[in-house]
Design a protein around this motif. Structure first.
Motif, PDB file in Angstrom:
ATOM      1  N   TRP A 144      50.787  37.209  49.628  1.00 35.18           N
ATOM      2  CA  TRP A 144      49.229  36.603  49.494  1.00 35.18           C
ATOM      3  C   TRP A 144      48.514  37.618  49.639  1.00 35.18           C
ATOM      4  CZ3 TRP A 144      45.265  36.499  53.042  1.00 35.18           C
ATOM      5  CH2 TRP A 144      44.330  35.873  52.814  1.00 35.18           C
ATOM      6  N   ARG A 151      48.447  40.698  48.511  1.00 36.50           N
ATOM      7  CA  ARG A 151      48.137  41.393  47.442  1.00 36.50           C
ATOM      8  C   ARG A 151      47.639  40.668  46.104  1.00 36.50           C
ATOM      9  NH1 ARG A 151      51.671  43.083  50.514  1.00 36.50           N
ATOM     10  NH2 ARG A 151      52.517  45.351  50.364  1.00 36.50           N
ATOM     11  N   THR A 152      47.220  39.176  46.195  1.00 42.83           N
ATOM     12  CA  THR A 152      47.053  38.388  45.422  1.00 42.83           C
ATOM     13  C   THR A 152      45.282  37.974  45.493  1.00 42.83           C
ATOM     14  OG1 THR A 152      48.149  36.511  46.121  1.00 42.83           O
ATOM     15  CG2 THR A 152      48.963  37.775  44.442  1.00 42.83           C
ATOM     16  N   GLU A 188      42.376  36.892  42.891  1.00 48.19           N
ATOM     17  CA  GLU A 188      42.768  36.686  41.852  1.00 48.19           C
ATOM     18  C   GLU A 188      42.356  35.287  41.175  1.00 48.19           C
ATOM     19  OE1 GLU A 188      47.132  36.977  41.390  1.00 48.19           O
ATOM     20  OE2 GLU A 188      46.864  39.231  41.116  1.00 48.19           O
ATOM     21  N   PRO A 189      41.864  35.152  39.962  1.00 47.23           N
ATOM     22  CA  PRO A 189      42.099  36.123  38.992  1.00 47.23           C
ATOM     23  C   PRO A 189      40.841  37.349  38.728  1.00 47.23           C
ATOM     24  CG  PRO A 189      41.213  34.200  37.885  1.00 47.23           C
ATOM     25  CD  PRO A 189      41.455  33.899  39.572  1.00 47.23           C
ATOM     26  N   MET A 233      39.848  39.445  41.073  1.00 50.78           N
ATOM     27  CA  MET A 233      40.373  40.775  41.394  1.00 50.78           C
ATOM     28  C   MET A 233      41.820  41.018  40.799  1.00 50.78           C
ATOM     29  SD  MET A 233      37.924  42.234  43.108  1.00 50.78           S
ATOM     30  CE  MET A 233      38.702  43.400  44.341  1.00 50.78           C
ATOM     31  N   HIS A 234      41.984  41.958  40.204  1.00 51.73           N
ATOM     32  CA  HIS A 234      43.548  42.288  39.719  1.00 51.73           C
ATOM     33  C   HIS A 234      44.308  42.487  40.888  1.00 51.73           C
ATOM     34  CE1 HIS A 234      46.092  43.664  36.603  1.00 51.73           C
ATOM     35  NE2 HIS A 234      46.547  44.658  37.368  1.00 51.73           N
ATOM     36  N   TYR A 235      45.714  42.344  40.673  1.00 45.69           N
ATOM     37  CA  TYR A 235      46.736  42.368  41.547  1.00 45.69           C
ATOM     38  C   TYR A 235      46.582  43.699  42.534  1.00 45.69           C
ATOM     39  CZ  TYR A 235      51.615  42.206  43.755  1.00 45.69           C
ATOM     40  OH  TYR A 235      52.503  42.294  44.246  1.00 45.69           O
ATOM     41  N   GLU A 236      46.478  43.318  43.852  1.00 47.56           N
ATOM     42  CA  GLU A 236      46.426  44.348  45.061  1.00 47.56           C
ATOM     43  C   GLU A 236      44.989  45.056  45.246  1.00 47.56           C
ATOM     44  OE1 GLU A 236      49.451  47.412  44.908  1.00 47.56           O
ATOM     45  OE2 GLU A 236      50.800  46.008  46.077  1.00 47.56           O
ATOM     46  N   TRP A 237      44.059  44.744  44.066  1.00 46.40           N
ATOM     47  CA  TRP A 237      42.837  45.254  44.045  1.00 46.40           C
ATOM     48  C   TRP A 237      42.070  45.228  45.531  1.00 46.40           C
ATOM     49  CZ3 TRP A 237      39.593  45.296  38.882  1.00 46.40           C
ATOM     50  CH2 TRP A 237      40.301  46.283  38.130  1.00 46.40           C
ATOM     51  N   THR A 238      42.098  43.545  46.214  1.00 44.07           N
ATOM     52  CA  THR A 238      41.465  43.629  47.239  1.00 44.07           C
ATOM     53  C   THR A 238      42.061  44.162  48.452  1.00 44.07           C
ATOM     54  OG1 THR A 238      40.858  41.489  46.368  1.00 44.07           O
ATOM     55  CG2 THR A 238      40.896  41.665  48.842  1.00 44.07           C
TER      56      THR A 238
END
Length: 223
Positions: free
Chosen positions: A50, A52-53, A56-57, A59-64
């Motif tokens: 979670w 890493r997500t 979303e959507p 923020m891209h995967y792992e952006w946060t």
């Protein structure tokens, strides 16, 4: 203006206080997440996924997660740099030893410097152990943080490194929280006792909470 602020002693102490509080907030959130390990591998691994997500959507995967990491790196570097420069400035201001003995400081105050060094080294080891798997024992498994944590605390040295670092963390928080309050103007004669109580409680809860994780593995509660 920013340069003038940074060059001043007050400015460096303010940077230390703010960066320290940022890291403290992260530690509270980090502990709450880490304690999910007591609810089993499924929930702990789901929580790690979670992270890493988040966002979303939009923020891209792992952006946060990477944004949080960048903020933490900036906070750690700012905290360590200002602490080092303040220490050097203090030593340069009084090159000779005091003739009269100084009042005895608390154990936490006298160990802040070494505690900071211990925590800095621990952060490097912790990242290499459970984030990149570079120094991990038992075979690092990407996407299986529960098993990775169990592997780490199944070794005597993993437990020793972690517990020593958490004890240093507790002392650091106990002194640092109160010092930050004084620097930011929150402290006063009427509030000092309450602030010291909060510092002691925070230090105790965070230290006990983090140490509960290797203890859980050692006792077989987490396996």
């Amino acid at each position: 203006m920013a340069r003038t602020m940074w060059d001043s002693t007050v400015g460096k102490k303010t940077v230390m206080a703010v960066s320290g509080l940022v890291m403290l907030l992260y530690l509270v959130a980090h502990l709450i997440g880490d304690l999910k390990i007591y609810f089993g591998a499924g929930e702990f691994n789901h929580y790690a996924h979670w992270l890493r997500t988040v966002g979303e959507p939009f923020m891209h995967y792992e952006w946060t997660l990477w944004l949080i990491r960048i903020v933490l790196v900036v906070a750690v570097v700012a905290h360590a740099t200002s602490a080092y420069q303040l220490s050097r400035r203090d030593l340069n201001a009084r090159p000779s030893k005091y003739v009269h003995s100084k009042p005895r400081a608390s154990y936490a105050t006298r160990t802040m410097r070494w505690g900071g060094i211990i925590l800095g080294l621990f952060i490097v080891w912790h990242v290499l152990d459970l984030t990149t798997g570079t120094v991990h024992s038992g075979g690092f498994q990407e996407g299986h943080p529960y098993q990775n944590v169990v592997d780490t605390f199944s070794t005597w040295y993993g437990n020793v490194i972690y517990i020593v670092a958490m004890l240093a963390l507790g002392l650091h928080i106990r002194h640092g929280f109160w010092s930050a309050a004084q620097t930011l103007g929150v402290g006063s004669r009427a509030r000092d006792r309450a602030l010291k109580t909060v510092a002691n409680v925070l230090a105790l809860l965070l230290t006990a909470g983090f140490i509960a994780i290797p203890v859980g593995v050692m006792t077989g509660v987490v396996s």
